[in-house]
Design a protein around this motif. Sequence first.
Motif, PDB file in Angstrom:
ATOM      1  N   ASN A 121      56.900  31.903  37.619  1.00 49.25           N
ATOM      2  CA  ASN A 121      55.758  31.054  37.803  1.00 49.25           C
ATOM      3  C   ASN A 121      54.964  31.944  38.820  1.00 49.25           C
ATOM      4  O   ASN A 121      55.183  32.346  39.958  1.00 49.25           O
ATOM      5  CB  ASN A 121      55.980  29.961  38.749  1.00 49.25           C
ATOM      6  N   PRO A 122      53.690  32.458  38.422  1.00 45.69           N
ATOM      7  CA  PRO A 122      52.790  33.227  39.229  1.00 45.69           C
ATOM      8  C   PRO A 122      52.324  32.585  40.566  1.00 45.69           C
ATOM      9  O   PRO A 122      51.972  33.319  41.579  1.00 45.69           O
ATOM     10  CB  PRO A 122      51.526  33.533  38.298  1.00 45.69           C
ATOM     11  N   VAL A 123      52.336  31.239  40.593  1.00 45.77           N
ATOM     12  CA  VAL A 123      51.864  30.724  41.793  1.00 45.77           C
ATOM     13  C   VAL A 123      52.769  31.063  43.013  1.00 45.77           C
ATOM     14  O   VAL A 123      52.257  31.100  44.173  1.00 45.77           O
ATOM     15  CB  VAL A 123      51.811  28.978  41.616  1.00 45.77           C
ATOM     16  N   VAL A 124      54.036  31.238  42.628  1.00 48.81           N
ATOM     17  CA  VAL A 124      54.874  31.603  43.677  1.00 48.81           C
ATOM     18  C   VAL A 124      54.503  32.866  44.436  1.00 48.81           C
ATOM     19  O   VAL A 124      54.655  32.814  45.656  1.00 48.81           O
ATOM     20  CB  VAL A 124      56.444  31.701  43.157  1.00 48.81           C
ATOM     21  N   ILE A 125      53.878  33.808  43.917  1.00 45.98           N
ATOM     22  CA  ILE A 125      53.536  34.904  44.474  1.00 45.98           C
ATOM     23  C   ILE A 125      52.027  35.169  44.540  1.00 45.98           C
ATOM     24  O   ILE A 125      51.475  36.345  44.180  1.00 45.98           O
ATOM     25  CB  ILE A 125      54.389  36.195  43.981  1.00 45.98           C
ATOM     26  N   GLY A 126      51.205  34.208  44.258  1.00 48.48           N
ATOM     27  CA  GLY A 126      49.725  34.060  44.061  1.00 48.48           C
ATOM     28  C   GLY A 126      49.123  35.039  45.018  1.00 48.48           C
ATOM     29  O   GLY A 126      48.233  35.772  44.684  1.00 48.48           O
ATOM     30  N   PRO A 127      49.295  34.933  46.563  1.00 48.68           N
ATOM     31  CA  PRO A 127      48.637  35.907  47.263  1.00 48.68           C
ATOM     32  C   PRO A 127      48.687  37.288  46.968  1.00 48.68           C
ATOM     33  O   PRO A 127      47.706  38.040  47.003  1.00 48.68           O
ATOM     34  CB  PRO A 127      49.143  35.284  48.531  1.00 48.68           C
ATOM     35  N   GLN A 128      50.064  37.789  46.355  1.00 51.82           N
ATOM     36  CA  GLN A 128      50.231  39.186  45.981  1.00 51.82           C
ATOM     37  C   GLN A 128      49.577  39.435  45.005  1.00 51.82           C
ATOM     38  O   GLN A 128      48.988  40.619  44.596  1.00 51.82           O
ATOM     39  CB  GLN A 128      51.677  39.332  46.256  1.00 51.82           C
ATOM     40  N   LEU A 129      49.523  38.572  43.939  1.00 51.19           N
ATOM     41  CA  LEU A 129      48.827  38.852  42.670  1.00 51.19           C
ATOM     42  C   LEU A 129      47.347  38.914  42.788  1.00 51.19           C
ATOM     43  O   LEU A 129      46.574  39.654  41.987  1.00 51.19           O
ATOM     44  CB  LEU A 129      49.303  37.822  41.448  1.00 51.19           C
ATOM     45  N   MET A 130      46.729  37.999  43.760  1.00 51.93           N
ATOM     46  CA  MET A 130      45.227  38.160  43.923  1.00 51.93           C
ATOM     47  C   MET A 130      45.100  39.613  44.531  1.00 51.93           C
ATOM     48  O   MET A 130      43.976  40.132  44.273  1.00 51.93           O
ATOM     49  CB  MET A 130      44.892  37.022  45.036  1.00 51.93           C
ATOM     50  N   GLN A 131      45.823  40.038  45.337  1.00 56.03           N
ATOM     51  CA  GLN A 131      45.798  41.368  46.038  1.00 56.03           C
ATOM     52  C   GLN A 131      45.767  42.673  44.796  1.00 56.03           C
ATOM     53  O   GLN A 131      45.033  43.485  44.816  1.00 56.03           O
ATOM     54  CB  GLN A 131      46.742  41.750  46.949  1.00 56.03           C
ATOM     55  N   ALA A 132      46.763  42.302  43.888  1.00 55.14           N
ATOM     56  CA  ALA A 132      46.884  43.222  42.599  1.00 55.14           C
ATOM     57  C   ALA A 132      45.698  43.277  41.854  1.00 55.14           C
ATOM     58  O   ALA A 132      44.978  44.223  41.365  1.00 55.14           O
ATOM     59  CB  ALA A 132      48.007  42.853  41.864  1.00 55.14           C
ATOM     60  N   LYS A 133      45.146  41.729  41.710  1.00 53.38           N
ATOM     61  CA  LYS A 133      43.677  41.697  40.864  1.00 53.38           C
ATOM     62  C   LYS A 133      42.589  42.406  41.548  1.00 53.38           C
ATOM     63  O   LYS A 133      41.868  43.221  40.979  1.00 53.38           O
ATOM     64  CB  LYS A 133      43.332  40.462  40.658  1.00 53.38           C
ATOM     65  N   ALA A 134      42.635  42.312  42.891  1.00 52.15           N
ATOM     66  CA  ALA A 134      41.543  43.159  43.499  1.00 52.15           C
ATOM     67  C   ALA A 134      41.483  44.566  43.737  1.00 52.15           C
ATOM     68  O   ALA A 134      40.760  45.252  43.537  1.00 52.15           O
ATOM     69  CB  ALA A 134      41.650  42.674  45.085  1.00 52.15           C
ATOM     70  N   ALA A 135      42.910  45.047  43.356  1.00 50.02           N
ATOM     71  CA  ALA A 135      43.129  46.601  43.131  1.00 50.02           C
ATOM     72  C   ALA A 135      42.973  46.996  41.709  1.00 50.02           C
ATOM     73  O   ALA A 135      42.812  48.227  41.344  1.00 50.02           O
ATOM     74  CB  ALA A 135      44.517  46.920  43.456  1.00 50.02           C
ATOM     75  N   GLY A 136      42.491  46.065  40.730  1.00 50.28           N
ATOM     76  CA  GLY A 136      42.367  46.493  39.359  1.00 50.28           C
ATOM     77  C   GLY A 136      43.231  46.204  38.244  1.00 50.28           C
ATOM     78  O   GLY A 136      43.108  46.436  37.164  1.00 50.28           O
ATOM     79  N   ALA A 137      44.516  45.548  38.667  1.00 51.74           N
ATOM     80  CA  ALA A 137      45.410  45.220  37.911  1.00 51.74           C
ATOM     81  C   ALA A 137      44.889  43.923  37.065  1.00 51.74           C
ATOM     82  O   ALA A 137      44.643  42.964  37.694  1.00 51.74           O
ATOM     83  CB  ALA A 137      46.745  44.891  38.302  1.00 51.74           C
ATOM     84  N   MET A 138      45.415  43.663  35.628  1.00 53.37           N
ATOM     85  CA  MET A 138      45.355  42.443  35.020  1.00 53.37           C
ATOM     86  C   MET A 138      46.638  41.534  35.218  1.00 53.37           C
ATOM     87  O   MET A 138      47.944  42.533  35.470  1.00 53.37           O
ATOM     88  CB  MET A 138      44.938  42.526  33.716  1.00 53.37           C
ATOM     89  N   ILE A 139      46.707  40.355  35.277  1.00 55.18           N
ATOM     90  CA  ILE A 139      47.993  39.605  35.455  1.00 55.18           C
ATOM     91  C   ILE A 139      48.088  38.743  33.914  1.00 55.18           C
ATOM     92  O   ILE A 139      47.361  38.130  33.608  1.00 55.18           O
ATOM     93  CB  ILE A 139      48.014  38.530  36.434  1.00 55.18           C
TER      94      ILE A 139
END
Length: 360
Positions: A121-139
């Motif tokens: 579940n992406p919500v479990v690591i939501g803050p880290q995935l938001m950092q990844a999006k800020a770095a240019g990655a899609m989720i």
Amino acid sequence: MKTYHLALLMPLIMPQIAQADAMSDAQDLIAAHRIIPDFAAQGEPFDAKACMADKKVFSIPVTMTIPFTVALEDAMARAAADVGFEYTVWETQGGMDSYIQGVDQAITQGYDLIDLTGGLNPVVIGPQLMQAKAAGAMITTTHLYDDTQEQADFVDASAKVPFSAVGEILAAWAYVQTTGAPNVLIIGSDDILPSLPYVESIQAKLSEYCPDCEQQYLNVPLAEWGTRIQSGVQSALLANPDINYILPIYDSMSQFVTPALRIAGADVPIASFNGTPFVLDMVREGTVEMDIGESLGWAGYAAVDAQMRQLCGLEVPTDLGIPLVIFDKDNVETTGIPANFDNGYGDAHIEGFRKLWMLD
């Protein structure tokens, strides 16, 4: 000779007609999933090799200790190799620290897309995935959400699974196998994200077929399957010895149901979903009556198709579009002896996706 006015007979006739219609509908639904459908593209063809030439995908599975996840990841890796782009699987054993480390690795190495695979579940690591999006990655996610569920706001696309449709098939099966009089024990896990709509679809379909028939729900968290399913089933049978069908919504639960039946001396059939090989072997041996399978080879290719479409700016399909196939004593040997994750579904998806991606 007695004569009867039709209006007086209708209250007696209508329930019988309704039951006949319900039985026919249930039988038709079952018949539709006894065949392997032809490959149907979920989107327009595109030049995948050209689009993905400079892109790379990082996959974080829920855990690589589960054979289901390993098989799904293997299929996704094969699909990526067919196209020719970099695809990395983070070999996690599960746990927050491992997931976070995976996201950090993907950010550091500049991956274009992070996919959460097999139920993470992406919500479990939501803050880290938001950092990844800020770095240019899609989720993206693979094999997590039911078709009816909305993805998390920060997720770009999801390869969804029709858990609700599976629930309807299970309800139809129980209704037909009990000749229209199901008294059903449903076993689920509310902590697994798609469980709620999945269970609700079983309950709703059973109520539609037979409003007065009994059903009950046993909720067992994933971490407690090994300790609570057996005792829960024993208690349910003791409280209601008329239970005539058991529906564990994930087939690996079945291994904890069968000991309860032996101890209780109860001969209650089981039907489930996932097509896990050891459960398909239980079908062949007669311990489980039916298992709805899904081709993980097909699912892996469909997931990669969704990931590529997201990266290429194309419309992403709303679900994986994989066939759901009923396996019982009549056809379970097509899955192999012993069974495996890929046999029994044909291989039309391989040629189908290659054409869809303009590789042939």
